[in-house]
Design an enzyme around this catalytic site. Sequence first.
Site, PDB file in Angstrom:
ATOM      1  NE  ARG A   1      -4.743  -1.189  -0.310  1.00 46.02           N
ATOM      2  CZ  ARG A   1      -4.480  -1.989  -1.079  1.00 46.02           C
ATOM      3  NH1 ARG A   1      -3.572  -2.540  -2.379  1.00 46.02           N
ATOM      4  NH2 ARG A   1      -5.393  -2.644  -0.853  1.00 46.02           N
TER       5      ARG A   1
ATOM      6  CG  HIS B   1      -2.232   0.127  -6.600  1.00 43.42           C
ATOM      7  ND1 HIS B   1      -2.902   1.068  -6.060  1.00 43.42           N
ATOM      8  CD2 HIS B   1      -2.634  -1.292  -6.432  1.00 43.42           C
ATOM      9  CE1 HIS B   1      -3.366   0.287  -5.280  1.00 43.42           C
ATOM     10  NE2 HIS B   1      -3.064  -0.751  -5.319  1.00 43.42           N
TER      11      HIS B   1
END
Length: 315
Positions: free
Chosen positions: A230, A278
């Site tokens: 994250r 991502h």
Amino acid sequence: MTKDKILVSVTGWEPSVWLDQFRTLTDRETVTEPDGPNDPSIRFAVVWKQRPGVLSKLPNLRAIFSIGAGVDHIFKDSGVPNVPIVRVVADDLTMRMSEYVVWQVLDHFRQGRIYRDQQNRKIWREPYQPAASDLVIGIMGLGVLGTDAGLKLGTLGFKVIGWSRTEKKVDGIACYHGEEQLPSFVGACDMLVVLLPLTPATHGIINAKLLGHMKKSTPIGGSVLINAGRGLLQVEADILAALNSGSLMAASLDVFQTEPLPRDSALWNHPRVTVTPHAAATSDPARLAPIMVRQMDEYDAGLPLANLVDRDAGY
């Protein structure tokens, strides 16, 4: 009688790809918005960064499914009702993450950046290449994703160690746990792979203090950071400072504090940073929707849900 519904509330995705999948798998009606406030027909919600407040107005909601491995996006909504939350665990998602981790580890290990630079400058030179067994790869986060990635790296000959919040035992991985063992774990790594969930305890954990424990010299020249967990796990200013001081040799980052990564971020053009958008483990609707529908059917039949989130732990 009103048909039970599935609510799909996703941000950053085209909802139609999820709607199409669910509509081929279940007789439940699949919608992107409730039918007015307090819609009693919505029984399940499938979410990714759901619209704030949308879940709090569903009196008959039975469970919430995240389309990603992380669930921190769900808890950003203060109105999340007290119903079970299910993390997605799928062989496809696990394999994609392991592919990404192995790819980045091998690229740094086999001097990919040096060879690309040499090709650009038409230089024919073979740099020193250690054996895989000369390197220690640390996996920070020993959940499904971290464990699988670590075991796959082990089959390539790397020495693999792992760290988790609580004690775990994994054959083939030397395990550390807890705050007290974190400095020793980081200090033993030649490459640090971060696959932690985002919780209040892990927010900003990749910071100057942690990076300061990494080795200054390794068989490939210096330490490497790989974060596919994250973005808010990392303090990007501290990573840049470590890179610029030479205490960190290189970094591969798939996640960022702000996404998309702002165009003025120094990470884009840093010569020793690999940026990916991502994309380490993309959630494929065709592979994940059947797993969710099966769980919904089983739950309606009185069976327990799998891969439930521990609200206290945050994952």
